[in-house]
Design a protein around this motif. Structure first.
Motif, short mmCIF file in Angstrom:
data_model
loop_
_atom_site.label_atom_id
_atom_site.label_comp_id
_atom_site.label_asym_id
_atom_site.label_seq_id
_atom_site.Cartn_x
_atom_site.Cartn_y
_atom_site.Cartn_z
N GLN A 191 37.33 39.61 44.38
CA GLN A 191 36.43 40.38 43.53
C GLN A 191 36.24 39.70 42.18
N GLU A 192 37.34 39.20 41.62
CA GLU A 192 37.28 38.51 40.33
C GLU A 192 36.44 37.23 40.41
N MET A 193 36.48 36.58 41.57
CA MET A 193 35.73 35.34 41.75
C MET A 193 34.31 35.58 42.26
N HIS A 194 33.96 36.84 42.50
CA HIS A 194 32.63 37.23 42.99
C HIS A 194 32.32 36.56 44.32
N LEU A 195 33.30 36.62 45.23
CA LEU A 195 33.13 36.08 46.57
C LEU A 195 33.18 37.22 47.57
N GLU A 237 36.87 22.49 42.33
CA GLU A 237 37.20 23.50 41.33
C GLU A 237 37.42 24.89 41.94
N MET A 238 36.58 25.30 42.89
CA MET A 238 36.74 26.63 43.48
C MET A 238 38.06 26.75 44.22
N HIS A 239 38.45 25.69 44.93
CA HIS A 239 39.71 25.71 45.67
C HIS A 239 40.91 25.75 44.71
N GLN A 240 40.81 25.02 43.62
CA GLN A 240 41.87 25.07 42.60
C GLN A 240 42.00 26.49 42.06
N GLU A 241 40.87 27.10 41.77
CA GLU A 241 40.88 28.44 41.19
C GLU A 241 41.49 29.46 42.14
N ILE A 242 41.18 29.34 43.42
CA ILE A 242 41.75 30.27 44.41
C ILE A 242 43.26 30.13 44.44
N ILE A 243 43.77 28.91 44.50
CA ILE A 243 45.22 28.71 44.57
C ILE A 243 45.90 29.17 43.28
N GLU A 244 45.30 28.85 42.14
CA GLU A 244 45.88 29.26 40.86
C GLU A 244 45.93 30.78 40.74
N LYS A 245 44.83 31.45 41.06
CA LYS A 245 44.78 32.91 40.91
C LYS A 245 45.65 33.62 41.94
N LYS A 246 45.69 33.11 43.15
CA LYS A 246 46.43 33.78 44.21
C LYS A 246 47.92 33.46 44.19
N GLY A 253 52.25 38.99 39.06
CA GLY A 253 52.16 40.20 38.26
C GLY A 253 53.51 40.55 37.66
N TYR A 254 53.53 41.64 36.94
CA TYR A 254 54.77 42.10 36.31
C TYR A 254 55.84 42.43 37.34
N ASP A 255 55.43 42.80 38.54
CA ASP A 255 56.37 43.14 39.59
C ASP A 255 56.89 41.90 40.34
N GLY A 256 56.41 40.70 39.96
CA GLY A 256 56.86 39.47 40.57
C GLY A 256 56.14 39.11 41.86
N LYS A 257 55.14 39.89 42.22
CA LYS A 257 54.40 39.65 43.46
C LYS A 257 53.14 38.84 43.17
N TYR A 258 52.65 38.17 44.22
CA TYR A 258 51.39 37.44 44.10
C TYR A 258 50.24 38.43 43.91
N THR A 259 49.17 37.95 43.32
CA THR A 259 47.98 38.77 43.13
C THR A 259 47.39 39.10 44.50
N PRO A 260 47.05 40.37 44.73
CA PRO A 260 46.45 40.73 46.03
C PRO A 260 45.12 40.01 46.25
N ASP A 261 44.85 39.68 47.51
CA ASP A 261 43.62 38.96 47.86
C ASP A 261 42.36 39.68 47.41
N ASP A 262 42.33 41.00 47.58
CA ASP A 262 41.11 41.72 47.23
C ASP A 262 40.79 41.63 45.74
N LEU A 263 41.80 41.56 44.89
CA LEU A 263 41.54 41.38 43.46
C LEU A 263 41.03 39.98 43.16
N VAL A 264 41.56 39.00 43.86
CA VAL A 264 41.14 37.61 43.63
C VAL A 264 39.69 37.42 44.04
#
Length: 156
Positions: A127-131, A100-109, A114-125
């Motif tokens: 932080q959101e996952m509390h890692l 599950e954690m690996h799925q979540e990382i790939i899905e979120k990253k 975003g609205y600009d068409g870019k992938y979510t930055p790693d630092d946001l991912v």
């Protein structure tokens, strides 16, 4: 004593060689996933979710049609959509095999942009996952590697 030392140093060299080979394999699989699967994901998703209304207007031409017989735009559109849906289904089957954690990382990253068409930055991912940062990058690498293995094994 010298022989024991030589055997021990050969063992260390072979272990370090094995580790290098494993790291190279891991990097190749990760490059494969990012290049062949993640990069195509949004294009396939767009094709699968696009409903194109085929032209119903007749067209005439003195140029020969395709050599394989009848070929309509309706057929072509349906085949593209079906192929993209199958591709997405196969991709998500491989993704669902991961923890599950690996799925979540790939899905979120990689599977949300975003609205600009870019992938979510790693630092946001992370932080959101509390890692922690280091733990996140290790898990991200594992996630991509395991996804690659799941996809490669699914192709066989």
């Amino acid at each position: 004593m010298q022989l024991a030392f030589e055997l021990y140093s050969n063992k260390i060299q072979s272990e370090s060689d094995m580790k290098k080979l494993e790291e190279q394999e891991m990097e190749c699989v990760i490059e494969y996933v990012l290049g062949e699967w993640i990069r195509k994901y949004f294009r396939m998703k767009l094709i699968a979710n696009t409903t194109k209304i085929p032209s119903i207007t007749s067209s005439y031409s003195d140029m020969p049609f395709h050599s394989n017989g009848f070929h309509s735009s309706t057929e072509s559109t349906a085949l593209k959509t079906l192929t993209a849906e199958e591709w997405l289904h196969f991709f998500h089957e491989g993704l669902n095999k991961l923890p599950e954690m690996h799925q979540e990382i790939i899905e979120k990253k990689y599977l949300k942009r975003g609205y600009d068409g870019k992938y979510t930055p790693d630092d946001l991912v992370y932080q959101e996952m509390h890692l922690g940062r280091t733990q996140y990058y290790q898990k991200k690498k594992e996630s991509l590697y395991w996804l690659g293995l799941a996809l490669i094994n699914g192709l066989k």
